[in-house]
Write an enzyme that holds these catalytic residues in place. Structure first.
Site, PDB file in Angstrom:
ATOM      1  CG  ASP A   1      35.969  31.575  38.592  1.00 56.67           C
ATOM      2  OD1 ASP A   1      35.355  32.328  39.369  1.00 56.67           O
ATOM      3  OD2 ASP A   1      36.585  31.966  37.592  1.00 56.67           O
TER       4      ASP A   1
ATOM      5  CE  LYS B   1      34.174  32.624  35.072  1.00 55.60           C
ATOM      6  NZ  LYS B   1      34.523  34.045  34.937  1.00 55.60           N
TER       7      LYS B   1
END
Ligand code: C5P
Length: 309
Positions: free
Chosen positions: A142, A15
């Protein structure tokens, strides 16, 4: 006598944080965040295979520097899923590692999310994304995001995830300067280097309540609070950002708490050119990939007969 063992393959993308605001420190020591996160097509690959015994997890990885014991977030994810499901199984997990560690690209968290998705399928648990995220949030800040990929606004410690559609695609040049930055250290540095928390802008408040965005809306808003905090100790991050902009990036930014800096490009040729120019410096590793366009994908592998006894 033969038995069959079931296996799945899950692709775990990296990401980038297109926007990362670090807000107030919470009573639990973590910081509240406001982040717009997007997956990119730099992927680890996990293969999960059930064995016919109940001897627990055997974890392997093709990258020797990745720990394969309890420090690996995949091991923690597997333990938590099995505990919550009340099952004990034999499981082989192999990670093909492509995402650099300590790079701010969420590789360990994505692997953990992929392990949860893979086990959900393999064991037929039928958990929703929210149920999987509830397990994931205890592993790392995350992890919940990856269960709602490819794009989402993430708030709180990372547990409040609002998926949104970011229309259009871009090319991303990822430049790793050749050293990691430890997340905990970066947060301490940030907390110690600022006098007050800047409030969220109205523009970010509007994104919080929208379900769709375009790249043209996002690009002018891209920022990361860690950039200023790390500038005195890691000047090279600012240099890489400037080099990417000079190569025609629409925007360039530190991802997470670093150390990867990424540039956004409309055009593949310009992205490839930036990769070769900015990545030419010794010690750096640069790669080009597209932005992600779907959720983490999980597919069943053909069963393989195993001799038993
Ligand atoms: O979530 P993760 O375990 O990767 O975080 C590592 C460290 O970074 C935490 O122990 C904490 O010190 C800091 N952190 C924080 N606020 C967050 C996420 C991480 O202060 N939202």
């Amino acid at each position: 006598m033969v038995t069959t063992n079931k296996a799945v393959r899950v692709f775990a993308p990296a990401k980038v944080n297109l926007i990362l605001r670090v807000l107030d420190r919470r009573p639990d020591g973590y910081h509240n965040l406001w982040s717009l996160m997007q997956t990119v097509e730099l992927v680890d690959e996990l293969q999960l295979r059930l064995r016919s015994d109940s001897g627990g997890l055997k974890l392997s990885c093709d990258e020797a520097t990745v720990p394969t014991d309890g420090r690996n977030l995949v091991a923690r994810a597997v333990a938590l899923v099995l505990e919550r499901a009340g099952l004990s199984v034999g499981l082989d997990v192999h990670i093909a590692k492509r995402i650099p560690m300590g790079g701010g690209l969420g590789g360990g968290s994505s692997d953990a999310a992929a392990a949860i998705i893979g086990l959900n399928r393999l064991l037929g648990l039928g958990w929703s994304a929210s149920e999987m995220a509830a397990v994931g949030q205890t592993i790392g800040s995350d992890v919940p995001f990856f269960l709602f990929a490819p794009c989402a606004v993430v708030r709180g410690r990372g547990e409040a995830v609002s998926p949104l559609g970011l229309t259009g695609k871009r090319w991303v040049v990822l430049v790793n300067p050749g050293f990691p930055i430890e997340t905990r250290w970066a947060y301490e540095r940030l907390a110690g280097s600022r006098k007050a928390v800047r409030p969220l802008s109205e523009a970010l408040g509007r994104i919080s309540v929208t379900s769709a965005l375009s790249w043209d809306n996002v690009i002018p808003l891209m920022e990361n609070d860690f950039e200023e905090a790390l500038a005195p100790t890691h000047g090279v991050l600012g240099s890489i950002k400037a080099e990417l902009m000079a190569q025609g990036a629409e925007a360039a930014l530190l991802s997470g708490s670093g150390a990867t800096v990424f540039g956004i490009f409309r055009d593949e040729d310009a992205a490839m050119c930036a990769q070769s120019v900015v990545g030419r410096v010794e010690g750096r590793r640069a790669s080009v990939c597209r932005t992600g366009s779907g959720p983490l994908s999980c597919s069943e592998e053909p069963s393989r007969p195993l001799p038993v006894g």
